[in-house]
Scaffold this motif. Structure first.
Motif, PDB file in Angstrom:
ATOM      1  N   HIS A  23     -11.060  11.771   8.551  1.00 15.60           N
ATOM      2  CA  HIS A  23     -11.111  11.579   7.069  1.00 15.60           C
ATOM      3  C   HIS A  23     -12.116  11.561   6.548  1.00 15.60           C
ATOM      4  O   HIS A  23     -12.691  11.695   5.555  1.00 15.60           O
ATOM      5  CB  HIS A  23      -9.636  10.523   6.685  1.00 15.60           C
ATOM      6  CG  HIS A  23      -8.506  11.015   6.471  1.00 15.60           C
ATOM      7  ND1 HIS A  23      -7.760  10.708   5.461  1.00 15.60           N
ATOM      8  CD2 HIS A  23      -7.991  11.843   7.760  1.00 15.60           C
ATOM      9  CE1 HIS A  23      -6.364  11.504   6.048  1.00 15.60           C
ATOM     10  NE2 HIS A  23      -6.885  11.849   7.040  1.00 15.60           N
ATOM     11  N   ASP A  24     -13.461  11.009   7.138  1.00 16.49           N
ATOM     12  CA  ASP A  24     -14.728  11.045   6.213  1.00 16.49           C
ATOM     13  C   ASP A  24     -15.274  12.137   6.621  1.00 16.49           C
ATOM     14  O   ASP A  24     -15.896  12.204   5.824  1.00 16.49           O
ATOM     15  CB  ASP A  24     -15.179   9.304   7.453  1.00 16.49           C
ATOM     16  CG  ASP A  24     -17.106   9.462   7.383  1.00 16.49           C
ATOM     17  OD1 ASP A  24     -16.928   9.270   5.905  1.00 16.49           O
ATOM     18  OD2 ASP A  24     -18.129   9.554   8.190  1.00 16.49           O
ATOM     19  N   GLU A  34     -12.903   6.210  -1.372  1.00 23.00           N
ATOM     20  CA  GLU A  34     -11.835   7.417  -0.969  1.00 23.00           C
ATOM     21  C   GLU A  34     -10.724   6.870  -0.803  1.00 23.00           C
ATOM     22  O   GLU A  34     -10.090   7.189  -0.387  1.00 23.00           O
ATOM     23  CB  GLU A  34     -12.966   8.819  -0.477  1.00 23.00           C
ATOM     24  CG  GLU A  34     -13.870   8.787  -0.980  1.00 23.00           C
ATOM     25  CD  GLU A  34     -14.631   9.719   0.300  1.00 23.00           C
ATOM     26  OE1 GLU A  34     -14.478   9.632   1.843  1.00 23.00           O
ATOM     27  OE2 GLU A  34     -15.705   9.360   0.387  1.00 23.00           O
ATOM     28  N   LYS A  35     -11.205   5.262  -0.826  1.00 22.98           N
ATOM     29  CA  LYS A  35     -10.023   5.040  -0.034  1.00 22.98           C
ATOM     30  C   LYS A  35      -8.746   4.820  -0.091  1.00 22.98           C
ATOM     31  O   LYS A  35      -7.353   4.984  -0.194  1.00 22.98           O
ATOM     32  CB  LYS A  35     -10.242   3.838   0.180  1.00 22.98           C
ATOM     33  CG  LYS A  35     -10.913   3.092   1.069  1.00 22.98           C
ATOM     34  CD  LYS A  35     -11.612   1.164   1.397  1.00 22.98           C
ATOM     35  CE  LYS A  35     -12.848   1.474   2.124  1.00 22.98           C
ATOM     36  NZ  LYS A  35     -12.470   0.112   2.517  1.00 22.98           N
ATOM     37  N   THR A  36      -7.764   5.422  -1.871  1.00 22.92           N
ATOM     38  CA  THR A  36      -7.276   5.179  -2.953  1.00 22.92           C
ATOM     39  C   THR A  36      -6.675   6.592  -3.146  1.00 22.92           C
ATOM     40  O   THR A  36      -5.909   6.798  -4.048  1.00 22.92           O
ATOM     41  CB  THR A  36      -7.214   4.518  -4.440  1.00 22.92           C
ATOM     42  OG1 THR A  36      -8.705   5.362  -5.069  1.00 22.92           O
ATOM     43  CG2 THR A  36      -7.861   2.713  -3.852  1.00 22.92           C
ATOM     44  N   ALA A  37      -7.786   7.564  -2.255  1.00 20.68           N
ATOM     45  CA  ALA A  37      -7.465   8.776  -2.382  1.00 20.68           C
ATOM     46  C   ALA A  37      -5.562   8.970  -1.779  1.00 20.68           C
ATOM     47  O   ALA A  37      -5.859   7.851  -1.038  1.00 20.68           O
ATOM     48  CB  ALA A  37      -8.317  10.066  -1.959  1.00 20.68           C
ATOM     49  N   PRO A  42      -4.371  11.581   0.367  1.00 21.08           N
ATOM     50  CA  PRO A  42      -4.598  11.135   1.777  1.00 21.08           C
ATOM     51  C   PRO A  42      -4.614  10.123   2.875  1.00 21.08           C
ATOM     52  O   PRO A  42      -4.432   9.352   3.394  1.00 21.08           O
ATOM     53  CB  PRO A  42      -4.863  11.939   2.399  1.00 21.08           C
ATOM     54  CG  PRO A  42      -5.465  12.758   1.307  1.00 21.08           C
ATOM     55  CD  PRO A  42      -5.719  11.891  -0.181  1.00 21.08           C
ATOM     56  N   ASN A  43      -5.663   8.915   1.736  1.00 16.99           N
ATOM     57  CA  ASN A  43      -5.292   7.592   2.767  1.00 16.99           C
ATOM     58  C   ASN A  43      -5.380   6.651   1.557  1.00 16.99           C
ATOM     59  O   ASN A  43      -5.040   5.442   2.491  1.00 16.99           O
ATOM     60  CB  ASN A  43      -7.359   7.267   1.950  1.00 16.99           C
ATOM     61  CG  ASN A  43      -8.099   8.987   2.642  1.00 16.99           C
ATOM     62  OD1 ASN A  43      -7.549   8.899   3.873  1.00 16.99           O
ATOM     63  ND2 ASN A  43      -9.637   9.518   1.803  1.00 16.99           N
ATOM     64  N   ASN A  44      -4.555   6.392   1.365  1.00 17.66           N
ATOM     65  CA  ASN A  44      -4.222   6.154   0.210  1.00 17.66           C
ATOM     66  C   ASN A  44      -2.913   4.914   0.708  1.00 17.66           C
ATOM     67  O   ASN A  44      -1.460   5.102   1.274  1.00 17.66           O
ATOM     68  CB  ASN A  44      -3.640   5.132  -1.806  1.00 17.66           C
ATOM     69  CG  ASN A  44      -3.116   4.178  -2.859  1.00 17.66           C
ATOM     70  OD1 ASN A  44      -3.842   3.536  -1.900  1.00 17.66           O
ATOM     71  ND2 ASN A  44      -1.934   4.468  -3.328  1.00 17.66           N
ATOM     72  N   ASN A  45      -2.450   3.040   1.036  1.00 18.49           N
ATOM     73  CA  ASN A  45      -1.590   3.112   2.461  1.00 18.49           C
ATOM     74  C   ASN A  45      -1.866   3.189   3.012  1.00 18.49           C
ATOM     75  O   ASN A  45      -0.208   3.735   3.319  1.00 18.49           O
ATOM     76  CB  ASN A  45      -0.563   3.130   1.357  1.00 18.49           C
ATOM     77  CG  ASN A  45      -0.694   1.697  -0.242  1.00 18.49           C
ATOM     78  OD1 ASN A  45      -1.075   0.685  -0.526  1.00 18.49           O
ATOM     79  ND2 ASN A  45       0.219   2.434  -1.507  1.00 18.49           N
ATOM     80  N   ASP A  79      -9.778  17.966  -0.241  1.00 21.01           N
ATOM     81  CA  ASP A  79     -10.286  18.673   0.892  1.00 21.01           C
ATOM     82  C   ASP A  79      -9.567  18.023   2.484  1.00 21.01           C
ATOM     83  O   ASP A  79     -10.025  18.793   3.499  1.00 21.01           O
ATOM     84  CB  ASP A  79     -11.916  18.676   0.900  1.00 21.01           C
ATOM     85  CG  ASP A  79     -12.595  19.362   0.669  1.00 21.01           C
ATOM     86  OD1 ASP A  79     -12.084  19.448  -0.925  1.00 21.01           O
ATOM     87  OD2 ASP A  79     -13.877  19.268   0.334  1.00 21.01           O
ATOM     88  N   ILE A  80      -9.178  17.402   2.236  1.00 21.59           N
ATOM     89  CA  ILE A  80      -8.491  16.167   3.835  1.00 21.59           C
ATOM     90  C   ILE A  80      -7.127  16.700   3.563  1.00 21.59           C
ATOM     91  O   ILE A  80      -6.124  17.043   2.367  1.00 21.59           O
ATOM     92  CB  ILE A  80      -8.025  15.480   3.638  1.00 21.59           C
ATOM     93  CG1 ILE A  80     -10.055  14.280   3.121  1.00 21.59           C
ATOM     94  CG2 ILE A  80      -7.527  14.843   4.546  1.00 21.59           C
ATOM     95  CD1 ILE A  80      -9.674  12.813   3.342  1.00 21.59           C
ATOM     96  N   PRO A  81      -6.150  17.588   4.854  1.00 21.53           N
ATOM     97  CA  PRO A  81      -4.945  19.234   4.580  1.00 21.53           C
ATOM     98  C   PRO A  81      -4.428  17.714   4.257  1.00 21.53           C
ATOM     99  O   PRO A  81      -4.194  16.721   5.130  1.00 21.53           O
ATOM    100  CB  PRO A  81      -5.452  19.206   6.200  1.00 21.53           C
ATOM    101  CG  PRO A  81      -6.858  19.504   6.556  1.00 21.53           C
ATOM    102  CD  PRO A  81      -7.439  17.627   5.437  1.00 21.53           C
TER     103      PRO A  81
END
Length: 315
Positions: free
Chosen positions: A63-64, A85-88, A90-93, A158-160
């Motif tokens: 993801h980075d 980016e942590k709350t995007a 694909p990443n949040n929780n 951009d993260i699938p």
């Protein structure tokens, strides 16, 4: 216009190639000779304590790299200048393992202050996590520097996503310089780890390209509404072992995510998936090669970026 665009693309590729060339497997041999062994020991301890952490650390690297290159931007907390980016979506929780990275960084700062980048920690920790869980090893090229900013919008775009079609997946990876065959190999990272109910609910309730018994077994832990954060293994066969069972599951219509099953759903990647089921060595070899390539997406090197002393914030 066409000439200007071509000139820009060629310049971009030349810059990327130059950055790639500056990376080296021996980058820390003199400046921090115990860096790799320190990361390895910390990762082994974390994964032995909780096997899921191996998948989490591997996912952090992925993801980075998919957001403006492998530059440690995912690790940055929000600040007054930007939202990280942590709350995007694909990443949040979802993304986790930050405490393990913090621990590694703290140890390295004691050994050799200001030398080892957070981006390199992610790259090495991903490799070491795979090895601990029985997967292949590879030579990690080093020398990345850390970004001084992050991009919430790029993380969202951009993260699938787990809802992508095969063509969408191919395009997403192609945009990062990765081929469709490399995409299939990298998707094998789903042979370890777990996913939240919200990412596969539509697949098990509304789609037909899934084994009915498997779908029914998932519904008990993923109701039609509620339980969004309930977890199920991405690989129902051997979720804590890095092997080729993920691909065997796909052939048997037991892909957890819609995007997983898209790799074996009558499309152009079916034959590669089948090939990985019949050979226990082909997938690990291809995965290792693809990880090296992914780990070198647009790295910051030389005077670009910085080496953060705290991975969560800019120096």
């Amino acid at each position: 216009m066409a000439f200007s665009l071509l000139t820009f693309v060629m310049a971009f590729l030349s810059l990327s190639a130059a950055s790639y060339a500056q990376l080296s497997s021996t980058f820390y041999n003199s400046s921090c000779p115990n860096a790799l062994s320190t990361i390895q020991t910390a990762v082994r301890s974390a994964v032995n304590n909780e096997s899921r952490m191996g998948a989490s650390l591997l996912r952090l690297h992925f993801h980075d790299c998919f957001v403006n290159g492998c530059d440690g931007s995912l690790l940055l907390d929000d600040n007054a200048t930007f939202t990280g980016e942590k709350t995007a979506r694909p990443n949040n929780n979802s993304v986790r393992g930050f405490e393990v990275v913090d621990n590694i960084k703290s140890q390295l700062e004691s050994l050799c202050p200001g030398v080892v980048s957070c981006a390199d920690i992610l790259a090495v920790a991903a490799r070491d996590s795979v090895v601990v869980l029985g997967g292949p090893t590879w030579t990690v090229l080093l020398g990345r520097r850390d970004s001084t900013t992050a991009s919430l919008s790029t993380a969202n775009s951009d993260i699938p996503a787990p809802s992508l079609s095969l063509s969408g997946l191919i395009t997403s990876f192609s945009n990062k310089g990765l081929s469709s065959s490399e995409m299939v190999a990298l998707s094998g990272s789903h042979t370890i780890g777990q996913a939240r109910c919200t990412t596969f609910r539509t697949h098990i309730y509304n789609e037909t390209n899934i084994d009915s018994t498997y779908a029914t077994s998932l519904k008990s832990n993923c109701p039609f509404s509620g339980g969004d954060n309930n977890l199920s293994p991405l690989d129902v066969t051997s979720p804590t072992v890095f092997d080729n069972a993920y691909y065997k599951n796909l052939v048997n219509k037991k892909g957890l995510l819609h995007s997983d099953q898209e790799l074996f759903n009558g499309g152009s990647t079916d034959s590669q998936v089948t090939g990985y089921t019949s050979s226990s060595s082909t997938f690990p070899t291809d995965f290792a090669k693809a990880m090296v390539k992914m780990g070198n997406i647009s790295p910051l090197t030389g005077s670009s970026g910085q080496v953060r002393t705290n991975c969560r914030k800019v120096n």
